[in-house]
Design an enzyme around this catalytic site. Structure first.
Site, mmCIF file in Angstrom:
data_model
loop_
_atom_site.group_PDB
_atom_site.id
_atom_site.type_symbol
_atom_site.label_atom_id
_atom_site.label_comp_id
_atom_site.label_asym_id
_atom_site.label_seq_id
_atom_site.Cartn_x
_atom_site.Cartn_y
_atom_site.Cartn_z
ATOM 1 N N SER A 147 0.810 -1.198 0.000
ATOM 2 C CA SER A 147 0.000 0.000 0.000
ATOM 3 C C SER A 147 0.861 1.273 0.000
ATOM 4 O O SER A 147 1.616 1.505 -0.936
ATOM 5 C CB SER A 147 -0.942 -0.043 1.208
ATOM 6 O OG SER A 147 -1.845 1.024 1.213
ATOM 7 N N ASP A 198 10.637 4.687 -9.641
ATOM 8 C CA ASP A 198 10.264 5.174 -10.973
ATOM 9 C C ASP A 198 10.982 6.468 -11.330
ATOM 10 O O ASP A 198 11.280 6.723 -12.505
ATOM 11 C CB ASP A 198 8.752 5.399 -11.051
ATOM 12 C CG ASP A 198 7.998 4.106 -11.309
ATOM 13 O OD1 ASP A 198 8.645 3.046 -11.392
ATOM 14 O OD2 ASP A 198 6.757 4.156 -11.418
ATOM 15 N N LYS A 256 -0.125 -4.234 -3.598
ATOM 16 C CA LYS A 256 -1.460 -3.671 -3.343
ATOM 17 C C LYS A 256 -1.534 -2.294 -4.004
ATOM 18 O O LYS A 256 -0.949 -1.329 -3.532
ATOM 19 C CB LYS A 256 -1.726 -3.547 -1.847
ATOM 20 C CG LYS A 256 -3.105 -2.961 -1.516
ATOM 21 C CD LYS A 256 -3.354 -2.932 -0.018
ATOM 22 C CE LYS A 256 -4.736 -2.369 0.303
ATOM 23 N NZ LYS A 256 -4.826 -0.919 0.076
#
Length: 573
Positions: free
Chosen positions: A301, A312, A326
Site C-alpha cells: 500500500s 520510478d 497492493k
C-alpha cells in the site's frame, strides 16, 4: 428484533441504496445491473421479513446480519470492510496511532492459562515501574489474575488516563519473586517511526512501520536531525513489514526527497473516472543525498507508493525482496448507527504509469479464488532514466536479498518458549550486557542455553524419523519388505535419528542470532533489539555498500552524465 427495529433497518437499507442511486456519474447507467441489484434487495428484504414473522424461534439479528454483510463483502476484495461502532473506534485509533484509554504500556502475553508481561515499552509506566518481560501477572488491584487470560487482564489494566493501578507479578529466577508496583495509567500511542539513528558512522537510518496521521512529522523530525549532523552522507528508509496506511502520509514522506511539485501518483476510479493527481507540496530536506529503501513481501500500500515513486523517478535504490502488490485505494463512508464502510474506490498508478496490483479481484477462478498475474503477462514500463520496470505483482527490488528464513529448529525453539525463558533467566541473573551494537552470544552462553533445554520433552519436529516410518509402512503394504530391506531400514534408522544437540550445533549461528535479539530486548527494549539486528542485517549492509559507491549507485539507477530522461509512461513497445 422488534418490528420497529426491523422497519428501521429496512429504512437504513433504503437510504444506502438511495445514496448509490444518486451518485453523480459521467457514464450512462447500466439499467440491467441496477434492476438486478434492486430485485435481489427486494428478495433479501422479503426473506428477512418472512423469517421475522414465521420462523419457529427468535432470530439473532446481529449474528445474522453480520454474516450477511461478510458474505456480501467477500465477493469484492479483502480491503472493503464494514466496521460497527466498536470496531470503528479501533480503526480510528489505528489511523491516528493514539488511543482514547490509558494503560501501562506493555504487551500482555498468554501462556498456559496465565498472563505475562511481554515487551514493555521504553518510558511507559510498566517499564518505568520496573516490570520485565516474563513477569507473571497474578493480581491487578484487588483482583486475583493468576488464571486470567490476556483479554481479561488487559481489560483490568486499561482505564482512564491518569488513574492509578496496582499490579503484582511473580518474577522467575529471582529470590524475592513476588513484586507489587503502583503505576498511573498513561496515554498510549504507536508511533510510525519506532527508531531512527545513525548506523556505521555515516548512514541515517529510519525504521518506518506504518503510515498514520503523524508519519510526516515523525519522519521530518528524524531527517532534520540528520541534516544537522555533518557525518550523515547517506540515508536508508526501512519499509520492511510496513503494511501501509494513509496515502497522504506517503506523499508527505516523498516530499522530503523530491522537488516540490513532483507528481508521485495518480488514482483512478471505476472505468478510469475521478482521476486525482498527487504532487509533493514542500521543499525537500534531502533532494540529492544517496538514498536506499528496504522492502519485502510485507511492504504494501503506502509503502509501495513511497518505494515505487522513488524507484520510478530513479531517486532511490530498492533493496530486499518483491513487495506485496497492493495498488488499491480505500476511503471510509459513514453508515447508520455509527457504522463505517471502508471501500475500495480507486487504483493508483506510480510515476512510470504502472499499476502494481498483484491480484485482480474482478476476475475470479471457478472456486472463487484469485490467482496472481504471471510475470510473463505483465507489461514493461520505464523509469525516468529509461530502466525497465514491470507492472503487476508488486515492486521488484533493484538489489535482491535472500532472507534465509529461520529453520524449523529455531521455529520450534521459539514456539516452545525456549528462547523466551532463557532470555528471562539471563536478564534476571545478569545486571548488564554490552551495547546492542557489540553484544554477542558467547560460546559459554550458548552452551548454557543448550543445557537449559530438556531434550526429553522438547517438541521438535522429527521429520526424517517420521518419513522413514511412513516409507517403511508403504514398503510393507506393497510387499517389498524382506530380510534385505529390513536390514537396510535397521542401518538407516540410527543415522536419521534426531539429535537435538547436533542440530543446535549445526544451526548455532541462526539460533544464537535470534537468542541474542531476545536477550538484548530485555535490557534495551525494542529500539535496542533493532540496533542489534542491524549489525547482522544483509539488506542494510548491501544498502550501505552501494550508497558509498557512487559509480555503482549511478549505474544501478541508470544515471549518466547526460541529462536525465523524463519519466516515460505506458507500455514499452
Amino acid at each position: 428484533m422488534t418490528r420497529k427495529r426491523y422497519f428501521l433497518l429496512l429504512w437504513c437499507v433504503a437510504v444506502v441504496i438511495g445514496a448509490f442511486a444518486v451518485t453523480p456519474t459521467d457514464k450512462k447507467p447500466d439499467l440491467s445491473h441496477d434492476m438486478a441489484v434492486n430485485r435481489n434487495l427486494q428478495i433479501f428484504n422479503s426473506i428477512v421479513k418472512q423469517l421475522e414473522l414465521n420462523y419457529v424461534d427468535t432470530i439473532r439479528p446481529k449474528e445474522a446480519f453480520d454474516a450477511a454483510i461478510d458474505a456480501l463483502l467477500s465477493t469484492v476484495d479483502p480491503y472493503t470492510t464494514y466496521f460497527d461502532s466498536e470496531d470503528r473506534k479501533e480503526l480510528m485509533q489505528m489511523t491516528t496511532g493514539e488511543y482514547d484509554f490509558g494503560g501501562i504500556g506493555s504487551f500482555i502475553m498468554e501462556r498456559n492459562g496465565s498472563s505475562y508481561i511481554s515487551s514493555p515499552k521504553e518510558g511507559a509506566p510498566a517499564a518505568s515501574a520496573g516490570l520485565r518481560t516474563g513477569d507473571q501477572i497474578i493480581r491487578v488491584d484487588s483482583v486475583d489474575t493468576s488464571n486470567f487470560g490476556s483479554e481479561g487482564v488487559t481489560k483490568l489494566l486499561r482505564g482512564e488516563i491518569g488513574t492509578p493501578v496496582s499490579v503484582t507479578v511473580k518474577r522467575p529466577y529471582v529470590t524475592d519473586s513476588i513484586i507489587t508496583v503502583n503505576m498511573v495509567r498513561a496515554k498510549l500511542g504507536d508511533p510510525s517511526v519506532p527508531y531512527w539513528g545513525v548506523v556505521g558512522g555515516n548512514t541515517g537510518y529510519i525504521r518506518l512501520t506504518s503510515f498514520i496521521a503523524s508519519t510526516g512529522k515523525e519522519v521530518k523530525e528524524a531527517l532534520e536531525a540528520f541534516s544537522k549532523n555533518p557525518a550523515v552522507t547517506q540515508i536508508v528508509l526501512d519499509l520492511r513489514g510496513n503494511g501501509g496506511g494513509l496515502l497522504e502520509s506517503a506523499v508527505d514522506v516523498l516530499g522530503n526527497f523530491l522537488p516540490k511539485g513532483t507528481e508521485v501518483l495518480r488514482t483512478k476510479g471505476r472505468d478510469g473516472r475521478n482521476e486525482k493527481i498527487y504532487k509533493t507540496t514542500h521543499t525537500p530536506l534531502f533532494p540529492d543525498i544517496p538514498l536506499a529503501v528496504l522492502i519485502d513481501g510485507g511492504s504494501a500500500s503506502s509503502s509501495e507508493i513511497t518505494a515505487g515513486a522513488l524507484q520510478d523517478l530513479d531517486r532511490a535504490v530498492l533493496i530486499g525482496s518483491r513487495s506485496f502488490g497492493k495498488g488499491l485505494v480505500q476511503r471510509t463512508l459513514n453508515l447508520p448507527y455509527d457504522g463505517l464502510l471502508k471501500v475500495t474506490e480507486a487504483k493508483y498508478y506510480i510515476p512510470s504509469g504502472r499499476l502494481i496490483q498483484a491480484l485482480d479481484y474482478s476476475h475470479r477462478n471457478a472456486d472463487g479464488s484469485v490467482a496472481p498475474t504471471p510475470d510473463s503477462l505483465t507489461n514493461v514500463y520505464q523509469t525516468a532514466h529509461g530502466r525497465e520496470v514491470r507492472d503487476g505483482g508488486g515492486l521488484q527490488p533493484d538489489i535482491k536479498i535472500d532472507w534465509n528464513n529461520y529453520s524449523r529448529l529455531t521455529y520450534n525453539l521459539v514456539r516452545d518458549f525456549q528462547t523466551f525463558d532463557f532470555a528471562n533467566r539471563y536478564a534476571n541473573t545478569h545486571a548488564s550486557i554490552d551495547s546492542p551494537e557489540t553484544f554477542k552470544v558467547s560460546d559459554e552462553m550458548y552452551a548454557d542455553f543448550k543445557n537449559s533445554i530438556d531434550t526429553t520433552t522438547f517438541k521438535s519436529d522429527r521429520i526424517c524419523e517420521d518419513l522413514l516410518a511412513k516409507i517403511k509402512d508403504v514398503v510393507k503394504t506393497e510387499g517389498y519388505m524382506n530380510e534385505e530391506t529390513e536390514a537396510a531400514f535397521a542401518t538407516l534408522a540410527p543415522l536419521l535419528k534426531q539429535d537435538i544437540n547436533r542440530e543446535l550445533d549445526a544451526k548455532r549461528e541462526e539460533v544464537a542470532d535470534y537468542l541474542g535479539g531476545e536477550i538484548v530486548e530485555r535490557y534495551y527494549f525494542g529500539k535496542g533489539k533493532l540496533r542489534y539486528e542491524l549489525t547482522n542485517d544483509k539488506a542494510m549492509k548491501a544498502a550501505m555498500d552501494i550508497l558509498s559507491d557512487k559509480a555503482q549507485l549511478n549505474k544501478t539507477l541508470g544515471i549518466s552524465e547526460t541529462k536525465a530522461i523524463p519519466a516515460k509512461k505506458g507500455k514499452k513497445k
